[in-house]
Design an enzyme around this catalytic site. Structure first.
Site, mmCIF file in Angstrom:
data_model
loop_
_atom_site.group_PDB
_atom_site.id
_atom_site.type_symbol
_atom_site.label_atom_id
_atom_site.label_comp_id
_atom_site.label_asym_id
_atom_site.label_seq_id
_atom_site.Cartn_x
_atom_site.Cartn_y
_atom_site.Cartn_z
ATOM 1 N N SER A 18 -1.750 12.758 -10.516
ATOM 2 C CA SER A 18 -1.251 11.685 -9.651
ATOM 3 C C SER A 18 -0.608 12.272 -8.398
ATOM 4 O O SER A 18 0.404 12.971 -8.471
ATOM 5 C CB SER A 18 -0.230 10.833 -10.401
ATOM 6 O OG SER A 18 0.291 9.875 -9.508
ATOM 7 N N HIS A 25 -5.705 10.603 -8.836
ATOM 8 C CA HIS A 25 -5.096 9.298 -9.078
ATOM 9 C C HIS A 25 -4.142 9.005 -7.915
ATOM 10 O O HIS A 25 -3.257 9.793 -7.611
ATOM 11 C CB HIS A 25 -4.340 9.307 -10.409
ATOM 12 C CG HIS A 25 -3.741 7.984 -10.776
ATOM 13 N ND1 HIS A 25 -4.467 6.982 -11.397
ATOM 14 C CD2 HIS A 25 -2.491 7.481 -10.595
ATOM 15 C CE1 HIS A 25 -3.685 5.923 -11.588
ATOM 16 N NE2 HIS A 25 -2.473 6.202 -11.115
ATOM 17 N N ASP A 56 -1.526 6.298 -6.192
ATOM 18 C CA ASP A 56 -0.657 5.145 -6.450
ATOM 19 C C ASP A 56 -0.249 4.450 -5.158
ATOM 20 O O ASP A 56 0.432 5.054 -4.321
ATOM 21 C CB ASP A 56 0.618 5.608 -7.163
ATOM 22 C CG ASP A 56 0.338 6.060 -8.586
ATOM 23 O OD1 ASP A 56 -0.291 5.292 -9.340
ATOM 24 O OD2 ASP A 56 0.750 7.185 -8.934
ATOM 25 N N MET A 107 1.993 1.448 -3.754
ATOM 26 C CA MET A 107 3.085 0.533 -4.143
ATOM 27 C C MET A 107 3.609 -0.199 -2.923
ATOM 28 O O MET A 107 3.793 0.410 -1.865
ATOM 29 C CB MET A 107 4.238 1.339 -4.743
ATOM 30 C CG MET A 107 3.834 2.223 -5.900
ATOM 31 S SD MET A 107 5.254 3.196 -6.447
ATOM 32 C CE MET A 107 4.497 4.169 -7.747
ATOM 33 N N HIS A 142 -4.885 3.130 -7.767
ATOM 34 C CA HIS A 142 -4.098 2.214 -8.604
ATOM 35 C C HIS A 142 -3.209 1.363 -7.700
ATOM 36 O O HIS A 142 -2.239 1.865 -7.130
ATOM 37 C CB HIS A 142 -3.263 3.083 -9.568
ATOM 38 C CG HIS A 142 -2.333 2.334 -10.448
ATOM 39 N ND1 HIS A 142 -1.319 2.949 -11.146
ATOM 40 C CD2 HIS A 142 -2.232 1.010 -10.758
ATOM 41 C CE1 HIS A 142 -0.652 2.059 -11.848
ATOM 42 N NE2 HIS A 142 -1.173 0.871 -11.623
ATOM 43 N N MET A 167 -0.449 -1.168 -7.022
ATOM 44 C CA MET A 167 0.724 -1.863 -7.567
ATOM 45 C C MET A 167 1.246 -2.751 -6.452
ATOM 46 O O MET A 167 2.307 -2.515 -5.872
ATOM 47 C CB MET A 167 1.770 -0.839 -8.036
ATOM 48 C CG MET A 167 1.397 -0.181 -9.355
ATOM 49 S SD MET A 167 2.214 1.408 -9.588
ATOM 50 C CE MET A 167 1.041 2.450 -8.730
ATOM 51 N N MET A 192 -0.277 1.126 -18.827
ATOM 52 C CA MET A 192 0.933 1.749 -18.279
ATOM 53 C C MET A 192 1.819 2.188 -19.442
ATOM 54 O O MET A 192 2.206 1.375 -20.285
ATOM 55 C CB MET A 192 1.703 0.761 -17.393
ATOM 56 C CG MET A 192 0.997 0.378 -16.109
ATOM 57 S SD MET A 192 0.466 1.774 -15.079
ATOM 58 C CE MET A 192 1.990 2.685 -14.840
ATOM 59 N N ASP A 207 -1.354 5.949 -18.063
ATOM 60 C CA ASP A 207 -0.636 6.298 -16.838
ATOM 61 C C ASP A 207 0.877 6.223 -17.031
ATOM 62 O O ASP A 207 1.431 5.143 -17.232
ATOM 63 C CB ASP A 207 -1.078 5.339 -15.718
ATOM 64 C CG ASP A 207 -0.530 5.741 -14.358
ATOM 65 O OD1 ASP A 207 0.033 6.843 -14.242
ATOM 66 O OD2 ASP A 207 -0.688 4.934 -13.414
HETATM 67 C C1 DX5 Z 1 3.783 4.966 -11.966
HETATM 68 C C2 DX5 Z 1 2.480 5.477 -11.387
HETATM 69 C C3 DX5 Z 1 2.001 6.707 -12.070
HETATM 70 C C4 DX5 Z 1 2.859 7.917 -11.798
HETATM 71 C C5 DX5 Z 1 2.705 8.878 -12.932
HETATM 72 O O1 DX5 Z 1 4.099 3.763 -11.372
HETATM 73 O O2 DX5 Z 1 1.474 4.481 -11.542
HETATM 74 O O3 DX5 Z 1 0.654 6.996 -11.716
HETATM 75 O O4 DX5 Z 1 2.514 8.548 -10.581
HETATM 76 O O5 DX5 Z 1 3.649 9.893 -12.784
HETATM 77 P P1 DX5 Z 1 4.248 10.702 -14.007
HETATM 78 O O6 DX5 Z 1 3.105 11.416 -14.636
HETATM 79 O O7 DX5 Z 1 5.247 11.594 -13.361
HETATM 80 O O8 DX5 Z 1 4.864 9.699 -14.951
HETATM 81 ZN ZN ZN Z 2 -0.675 5.117 -11.338
#
Ligand code: DX5
Ligand code: ZN
Length: 218
Positions: free
Chosen positions: A8, A33, A35, A37, A66, A68, A137, A175
């Site tokens: 990630s 991956h 993220d 947000m 991903h 969010m 999750m 994840d």
């Molecule tokens: C959380 C993200 C994850 C995060 C995982 O909201 O969707 O993808 O980056 O990070 P670690 O492996 O540090 O929990």
């Molecule tokens: Zn993620």
């Protein structure tokens, strides 16, 4: 088959993003991956389109994006244009999930749905055949570096049973909080893809940590 490993990028060093992307390119990792947000669906803002564009320019592996964010339909085409291969939206953020999934596919991407830790697998009964991926999750979304929620193991098994029952070819991604202590048990429970942020990027040798995760899931 061993699990796919998806580092990630949220946990990468953003001041050395190209270096970290090249590290993943050269490693045994399978996917990136990413993220996204929005500070509304989750209580944090990560990065947006310009950064994804920069990542896309250097990344040589599958881009697993991903979202969010609320109302993801607004940006499906944009994420396709930025090079996303897999686009995952949250069940909790989509009123018309079936329509959203079809829109993702019609832009040529694989379609995924993410479930928050409190959301039961049964909500996927009537959509599972349309899904390329389900992301469970294993932390509450919004931040890297959180602790793995143990209830996830039984959710993986329940999801696997649903996929088998329906004859779907959906793959299962985990994840949040993935480390060398839970990777094997997740793989054995039925996980196909393990996302790992902090465990990879905060380690002394990220590339060998990726190899270690891969080895554990053989
Ligand atoms: C959380 C993200 C994850 C995060 C995982 O909201 O969707 O993808 O980056 O990070 P670690 O492996 O540090 O929990
Ligand atoms: Zn993620």
């Amino acid at each position: 088959m061993s699990s796919l490993i998806a580092p990630s990028i949220l946990a990468a060093d953003f001041a050395n993003l190209q270096r970290d992307i090249e590290m993943v390119n050269a490693s045994e990792a399978d996917w990136f991956h990413i993220d996204i947000m929005d500070g509304v669906f989750v209580p944090n803002i990560s990065f947006g389109m310009p950064v994804l564009k920069a990542i896309s320019k250097h990344a040589k592996k599958t881009l697993d994006v991903h979202l969010m964010i609320v109302d993801p339909d607004r940006y499906i085409r944009t994420f396709a244009e930025l090079g996303s291969n897999i686009l995952t939206v949250h069940y909790e953020a989509c009123t018309h999930l079936h329509r959203t999934i079809q829109a993702i596919k019609s832009e040529g991407m694989k379609a995924g749905v993410a479930l928050n830790p409190h959301t039961n697998i049964t909500v996927l009964e009537d959509i599972i055949l349309d899904l390329d991926l389900v992301c469970l999750m294993s932390v509450n979304p919004g931040f890297g570096g959180q602790s793995f929620i143990e209830n996830t193991y039984q959710k993986v098994e329940q999801l696997k049973r649903l996929i088998t029952k329906k004859g779907a070819s959906t793959i299962i991604e985990i994840d949040g909080g993935v480390t060398s202590t839970n990777a094997k048990q997740l793989h054995d429970a039925g996980a196909d893809v393990l996302v790992a942020g902090s465990f990879v990027f905060k380690s002394e040798n990220p590339s060998s940590t990726i190899s270690e995760l891969k080895q554990l899931t053989v």
